[in-house]
Design an enzyme around this catalytic site. Sequence first.
Site, PDB file in Angstrom:
ATOM      1  CE  LYS A  67       6.095  66.203 -17.375  1.00 24.84           C
ATOM      2  NZ  LYS A  67       6.049  65.644 -16.045  1.00 24.84           N
ATOM      3  CG  ASP A 103       4.836  66.229 -12.292  1.00 26.19           C
ATOM      4  OD1 ASP A 103       3.648  65.729 -12.559  1.00 26.19           O
ATOM      5  OD2 ASP A 103       5.778  66.489 -13.456  1.00 26.19           O
TER       6      ASP A 103
END
Length: 278
Positions: A67, A103
Amino acid sequence: MTIPVACVIGWPVAHSRSPIIHRFWLQELGLSGDYVRQPVAPEEIQAFLKNLAERGYVGGNVTVPHKEAAFAAATEVDAAGQAVGAVNTLWIDGGQLIASNTDSLGFLANLDEKIGPVDGSGRPASVLGAGGAARATVWALLSRGFEPIHVVNRTIDRAEVLATRFGKSVRPASWSDLPRLLRETKLLVNTTSLGMVGQPELVVDLAPLPEDAIVTDLVYVPIETGLLRAARARRLVAVDGLGMLLHQAAPGFERWFGKRPTVTPELRAAVLATIEAQ
Ligand code: ATR
Protein backbone atom coordinates in the site's frame (compact mmCIF):
# COMPACT_ATOMS: atom_id res chain seq x y z
CA MET A 1 -13.33 -7.23 -27.97
CA THR A 2 -11.38 -7.14 -24.72
CA ILE A 3 -13.18 -7.00 -21.39
CA PRO A 4 -11.99 -4.80 -18.50
CA VAL A 5 -9.90 -6.77 -16.05
CA ALA A 6 -8.89 -5.52 -12.59
CA CYS A 7 -6.79 -7.28 -9.99
CA VAL A 8 -5.79 -7.37 -6.35
CA ILE A 9 -2.05 -6.97 -5.93
CA GLY A 10 -0.41 -8.44 -2.84
CA TRP A 11 2.30 -10.79 -1.56
CA PRO A 12 0.91 -13.28 -0.75
CA VAL A 13 -2.55 -12.70 -2.20
CA ALA A 14 -4.12 -16.17 -2.31
CA HIS A 15 -6.18 -15.37 0.82
CA SER A 16 -7.78 -12.24 -0.67
CA ARG A 17 -11.58 -12.23 -0.80
CA SER A 18 -11.71 -9.28 -3.19
CA PRO A 19 -12.29 -11.49 -6.28
CA ILE A 20 -15.42 -12.92 -4.63
CA ILE A 21 -16.78 -9.41 -4.05
CA HIS A 22 -16.07 -8.01 -7.51
CA ARG A 23 -17.20 -11.13 -9.39
CA PHE A 24 -20.42 -11.11 -7.35
CA TRP A 25 -21.11 -7.51 -8.45
CA LEU A 26 -20.13 -8.16 -12.09
CA GLN A 27 -22.63 -10.99 -12.23
CA GLU A 28 -25.33 -9.14 -10.30
CA LEU A 29 -25.08 -6.07 -12.55
CA GLY A 30 -24.73 -8.12 -15.76
CA LEU A 31 -21.43 -6.46 -16.68
CA SER A 32 -18.63 -8.04 -18.65
CA GLY A 33 -15.29 -7.89 -16.90
CA ASP A 34 -13.10 -9.90 -14.59
CA TYR A 35 -11.16 -9.48 -11.35
CA VAL A 36 -8.17 -11.67 -10.51
CA ARG A 37 -5.51 -12.20 -7.85
CA GLN A 38 -2.08 -10.88 -8.85
CA PRO A 39 0.85 -11.90 -6.65
CA VAL A 40 3.77 -9.44 -6.92
CA ALA A 41 6.98 -9.74 -4.87
CA PRO A 42 8.16 -6.61 -3.03
CA GLU A 43 11.24 -6.22 -5.24
CA GLU A 44 9.03 -6.20 -8.35
CA ILE A 45 6.22 -3.87 -7.25
CA GLN A 46 7.54 -0.60 -8.74
CA ALA A 47 8.17 -2.13 -12.17
CA PHE A 48 4.81 -3.88 -12.05
CA LEU A 49 2.83 -0.72 -11.24
CA LYS A 50 4.65 1.27 -13.90
CA ASN A 51 3.25 -1.04 -16.56
CA LEU A 52 -0.17 -1.87 -15.12
CA ALA A 53 -2.04 -0.99 -18.34
CA GLU A 54 0.45 -2.87 -20.55
CA ARG A 55 -0.21 -5.91 -18.39
CA GLY A 56 -3.85 -5.74 -19.41
CA TYR A 57 -5.35 -4.21 -16.27
CA VAL A 58 -7.71 -1.23 -16.01
CA GLY A 59 -6.70 -0.88 -12.37
CA GLY A 60 -6.80 -2.80 -9.15
CA ASN A 61 -6.68 -3.01 -5.41
CA VAL A 62 -3.46 -3.07 -3.46
CA THR A 63 -3.07 -5.02 -0.26
CA VAL A 64 -0.31 -5.95 2.19
CA PRO A 65 2.61 -5.21 1.83
CA HIS A 66 2.27 -2.85 -1.16
CA LYS A 67 0.00 0.00 0.00
CA GLU A 68 2.87 2.42 0.68
CA ALA A 69 4.72 1.42 -2.52
CA ALA A 70 1.56 2.09 -4.55
CA PHE A 71 1.26 5.49 -2.89
CA ALA A 72 4.82 6.28 -4.02
CA ALA A 73 4.23 4.98 -7.56
CA ALA A 74 1.04 6.94 -8.28
CA THR A 75 1.08 10.20 -10.27
CA GLU A 76 -1.96 11.48 -8.40
CA VAL A 77 -3.29 10.52 -4.97
CA ASP A 78 -6.65 11.63 -3.50
CA ALA A 79 -7.00 13.45 -0.17
CA ALA A 80 -7.63 10.25 1.81
CA GLY A 81 -4.54 8.60 0.35
CA GLN A 82 -2.45 11.69 1.08
CA ALA A 83 -3.65 11.78 4.67
CA VAL A 84 -3.00 8.08 5.27
CA GLY A 85 0.23 7.83 3.25
CA ALA A 86 -0.94 4.59 1.68
CA VAL A 87 -3.45 3.61 -1.02
CA ASN A 88 -5.59 0.57 -1.76
CA THR A 89 -7.28 1.47 -5.08
CA LEU A 90 -5.65 2.22 -8.45
CA TRP A 91 -6.91 3.14 -11.88
CA ILE A 92 -5.46 4.56 -15.07
CA ASP A 93 -6.56 7.92 -16.41
CA GLY A 94 -4.97 9.44 -19.52
CA GLY A 95 -2.12 6.97 -19.19
CA GLN A 96 -1.40 8.06 -15.60
CA LEU A 97 -1.64 5.90 -12.49
CA ILE A 98 -4.18 7.44 -10.09
CA ALA A 99 -4.63 6.22 -6.53
CA SER A 100 -7.11 6.46 -3.68
CA ASN A 101 -7.43 5.15 -0.17
CA THR A 102 -10.97 3.86 0.35
CA ASP A 103 -10.31 2.15 3.70
CA SER A 104 -11.47 5.19 5.71
CA LEU A 105 -14.66 5.41 3.68
CA GLY A 106 -15.20 1.66 4.12
CA PHE A 107 -14.68 1.90 7.86
CA LEU A 108 -17.27 4.69 8.23
CA ALA A 109 -19.78 3.15 5.81
CA ASN A 110 -19.68 -0.08 7.83
CA LEU A 111 -20.44 1.75 11.09
CA ASP A 112 -23.11 3.93 9.44
CA GLU A 113 -24.79 0.84 8.01
CA LYS A 114 -24.81 -1.07 11.29
CA ILE A 115 -25.58 1.65 13.84
CA GLY A 116 -26.81 4.68 11.87
CA PRO A 117 -24.88 7.85 10.96
CA VAL A 118 -21.86 8.11 13.23
CA ASP A 119 -21.31 11.54 14.78
CA GLY A 120 -18.24 11.68 16.95
CA SER A 121 -18.47 15.37 17.88
CA GLY A 122 -16.53 15.80 21.08
CA ARG A 123 -16.56 12.06 21.81
CA PRO A 124 -13.29 10.33 22.74
CA ALA A 125 -12.22 7.26 20.74
CA SER A 126 -9.45 4.73 21.31
CA VAL A 127 -7.65 3.01 18.45
CA LEU A 128 -5.55 -0.09 19.14
CA GLY A 129 -2.56 -0.27 16.79
CA ALA A 130 -0.48 2.28 14.87
CA GLY A 131 0.06 0.75 11.41
CA GLY A 132 -1.51 1.64 8.07
CA ALA A 133 -4.95 0.41 9.13
CA ALA A 134 -4.77 2.63 12.21
CA ARG A 135 -3.87 5.66 10.06
CA ALA A 136 -6.92 5.07 7.84
CA THR A 137 -9.11 4.66 10.94
CA VAL A 138 -7.80 7.77 12.67
CA TRP A 139 -8.38 9.87 9.56
CA ALA A 140 -11.92 8.53 9.33
CA LEU A 141 -12.61 9.29 13.01
CA LEU A 142 -11.21 12.82 12.72
CA SER A 143 -13.52 13.45 9.75
CA ARG A 144 -16.50 12.63 12.01
CA GLY A 145 -15.33 14.83 14.88
CA PHE A 146 -14.08 12.26 17.42
CA GLU A 147 -11.91 14.05 19.97
CA PRO A 148 -9.50 13.14 21.45
CA ILE A 149 -8.38 9.99 19.66
CA HIS A 150 -6.08 7.82 21.77
CA VAL A 151 -3.71 5.67 19.72
CA VAL A 152 -2.64 2.75 21.86
CA ASN A 153 0.31 0.75 20.59
CA ARG A 154 2.85 -1.80 21.81
CA THR A 155 5.64 0.21 20.17
CA ILE A 156 5.02 3.69 21.54
CA ASP A 157 7.29 5.35 18.95
CA ARG A 158 4.92 4.32 16.17
CA ALA A 159 1.95 5.79 18.07
CA GLU A 160 3.91 9.02 18.48
CA VAL A 161 4.73 9.23 14.77
CA LEU A 162 1.06 8.66 13.95
CA ALA A 163 -0.07 11.33 16.40
CA THR A 164 2.39 13.84 14.97
CA ARG A 165 1.03 13.17 11.50
CA PHE A 166 -2.55 14.02 12.48
CA GLY A 167 -2.15 16.78 15.07
CA LYS A 168 -3.13 17.49 18.65
CA SER A 169 -6.48 15.66 18.68
CA VAL A 170 -4.55 12.40 18.35
CA ARG A 171 -2.70 11.24 21.46
CA PRO A 172 -0.20 8.39 21.70
CA ALA A 173 -0.56 5.90 24.54
CA SER A 174 0.78 2.57 25.82
CA TRP A 175 -1.20 -0.58 26.53
CA SER A 176 -0.72 0.08 30.24
CA ASP A 177 -2.72 3.34 29.83
CA LEU A 178 -5.70 1.51 28.36
CA PRO A 179 -7.76 0.79 31.52
CA ARG A 180 -7.74 4.51 32.33
CA LEU A 181 -8.48 5.61 28.74
CA LEU A 182 -11.35 3.15 28.36
CA ARG A 183 -13.29 4.98 31.09
CA GLU A 184 -13.92 7.86 28.67
CA THR A 185 -13.88 5.90 25.39
CA LYS A 186 -17.10 6.05 23.33
CA LEU A 187 -15.70 4.12 20.38
CA LEU A 188 -13.04 1.41 20.66
CA VAL A 189 -11.44 0.13 17.43
CA ASN A 190 -9.01 -2.74 17.03
CA THR A 191 -6.72 -2.22 14.03
CA THR A 192 -4.02 -4.67 15.16
CA SER A 193 -3.76 -8.20 13.81
CA LEU A 194 -4.45 -9.60 17.29
CA GLY A 195 -7.51 -11.86 17.35
CA MET A 196 -7.09 -12.83 13.69
CA VAL A 197 -6.98 -16.53 12.92
CA GLY A 198 -3.40 -17.74 13.45
CA GLN A 199 -2.51 -14.73 15.62
CA PRO A 200 -2.53 -14.34 19.42
CA GLU A 201 -5.88 -13.40 20.98
CA LEU A 202 -6.53 -9.74 21.82
CA VAL A 203 -7.14 -9.64 25.55
CA VAL A 204 -8.65 -6.39 26.85
CA ASP A 205 -10.77 -6.00 29.95
CA LEU A 206 -13.72 -3.95 28.70
CA ALA A 207 -15.16 -3.39 32.19
CA PRO A 208 -14.15 0.32 32.35
CA LEU A 209 -15.98 1.25 29.10
CA PRO A 210 -19.11 3.39 29.53
CA GLU A 211 -22.48 1.69 28.91
CA ASP A 212 -23.04 3.49 25.60
CA ALA A 213 -19.63 2.62 24.14
CA ILE A 214 -19.34 1.02 20.70
CA VAL A 215 -16.70 -1.60 19.96
CA THR A 216 -15.53 -2.51 16.46
CA ASP A 217 -12.84 -4.79 15.10
CA LEU A 218 -11.13 -4.54 11.70
CA VAL A 219 -10.39 -8.26 11.96
CA TYR A 220 -13.09 -10.31 10.18
CA VAL A 221 -11.53 -13.80 10.21
CA PRO A 222 -13.04 -15.04 12.48
CA ILE A 223 -16.13 -12.90 12.06
CA GLU A 224 -16.83 -12.91 15.80
CA THR A 225 -13.51 -12.06 17.44
CA GLY A 226 -12.79 -12.37 21.16
CA LEU A 227 -13.04 -8.57 21.42
CA LEU A 228 -16.54 -8.51 19.90
CA ARG A 229 -17.63 -11.43 22.10
CA ALA A 230 -16.40 -9.59 25.18
CA ALA A 231 -18.26 -6.43 24.08
CA ARG A 232 -21.52 -8.32 23.55
CA ALA A 233 -21.08 -10.03 26.93
CA ARG A 234 -21.07 -6.51 28.40
CA ARG A 235 -24.19 -5.66 26.30
CA LEU A 236 -22.24 -3.07 24.31
CA VAL A 237 -22.89 -2.46 20.61
CA ALA A 238 -20.33 -4.54 18.68
CA VAL A 239 -19.66 -4.18 14.94
CA ASP A 240 -17.62 -6.73 12.98
CA GLY A 241 -15.10 -5.75 10.30
CA LEU A 242 -16.50 -7.54 7.25
CA GLY A 243 -18.60 -4.55 6.17
CA MET A 244 -15.45 -2.43 5.92
CA LEU A 245 -14.00 -4.89 3.39
CA LEU A 246 -17.22 -4.82 1.37
CA HIS A 247 -17.67 -1.03 1.40
CA GLN A 248 -14.02 -0.19 0.60
CA ALA A 249 -14.39 -2.22 -2.60
CA ALA A 250 -17.25 -0.19 -4.12
CA PRO A 251 -15.40 2.93 -5.42
CA GLY A 252 -12.82 0.83 -7.31
CA PHE A 253 -15.52 -1.28 -8.92
CA GLU A 254 -17.28 1.84 -10.17
CA ARG A 255 -14.03 3.20 -11.68
CA TRP A 256 -13.12 -0.02 -13.48
CA PHE A 257 -16.50 -1.33 -14.58
CA GLY A 258 -18.61 1.84 -14.80
CA LYS A 259 -21.43 1.18 -12.34
CA ARG A 260 -21.75 1.90 -8.63
CA PRO A 261 -22.40 -1.40 -6.83
CA THR A 262 -24.24 -1.77 -3.53
CA VAL A 263 -23.36 -3.73 -0.43
CA THR A 264 -26.28 -6.09 0.15
CA PRO A 265 -27.03 -8.85 2.67
CA GLU A 266 -26.60 -11.33 -0.23
CA LEU A 267 -23.03 -10.12 -0.87
CA ARG A 268 -22.24 -10.30 2.83
CA ALA A 269 -23.63 -13.85 3.01
CA ALA A 270 -21.52 -14.93 0.02
CA VAL A 271 -18.30 -13.65 1.59
CA LEU A 272 -19.24 -14.82 5.07
CA ALA A 273 -19.71 -18.37 3.75
CA THR A 274 -16.03 -18.41 2.73
CA ILE A 275 -14.99 -17.16 6.17
CA GLU A 276 -17.06 -19.75 7.98
CA ALA A 277 -15.69 -22.49 5.72
CA GLN A 278 -12.12 -21.52 6.71
P1 ATR B 1 -1.35 -2.62 9.06
O1 ATR B 1 -0.68 -1.78 8.03
O2 ATR B 1 -2.29 -3.68 8.50
O3 ATR B 1 -2.00 -1.82 10.12
P2 ATR B 1 1.11 -3.13 10.55
O4 ATR B 1 1.69 -1.85 10.09
O5 ATR B 1 1.94 -4.37 10.51
O6 ATR B 1 -0.21 -3.52 9.71
O7 ATR B 1 0.53 -2.91 12.02
C1 ATR B 1 0.13 -3.96 12.84
C2 ATR B 1 -0.29 -3.41 14.19
O8 ATR B 1 -0.61 -4.53 15.04
C3 ATR B 1 0.79 -2.62 14.89
O9 ATR B 1 0.20 -1.60 15.64
C4 ATR B 1 1.42 -3.68 15.80
O10 ATR B 1 2.07 -3.14 16.94
P3 ATR B 1 3.63 -2.69 16.84
O11 ATR B 1 3.63 -1.37 16.12
O12 ATR B 1 4.08 -2.59 18.25
O13 ATR B 1 4.33 -3.78 16.06
C5 ATR B 1 0.20 -4.46 16.22
N1 ATR B 1 0.53 -5.79 16.69
C6 ATR B 1 0.83 -6.88 15.92
N2 ATR B 1 1.10 -7.94 16.71
C7 ATR B 1 1.00 -7.51 18.00
C8 ATR B 1 1.15 -8.13 19.29
N3 ATR B 1 1.49 -9.43 19.41
N4 ATR B 1 0.96 -7.37 20.39
C9 ATR B 1 0.61 -6.06 20.30
N5 ATR B 1 0.45 -5.43 19.11
C10 ATR B 1 0.63 -6.13 17.99
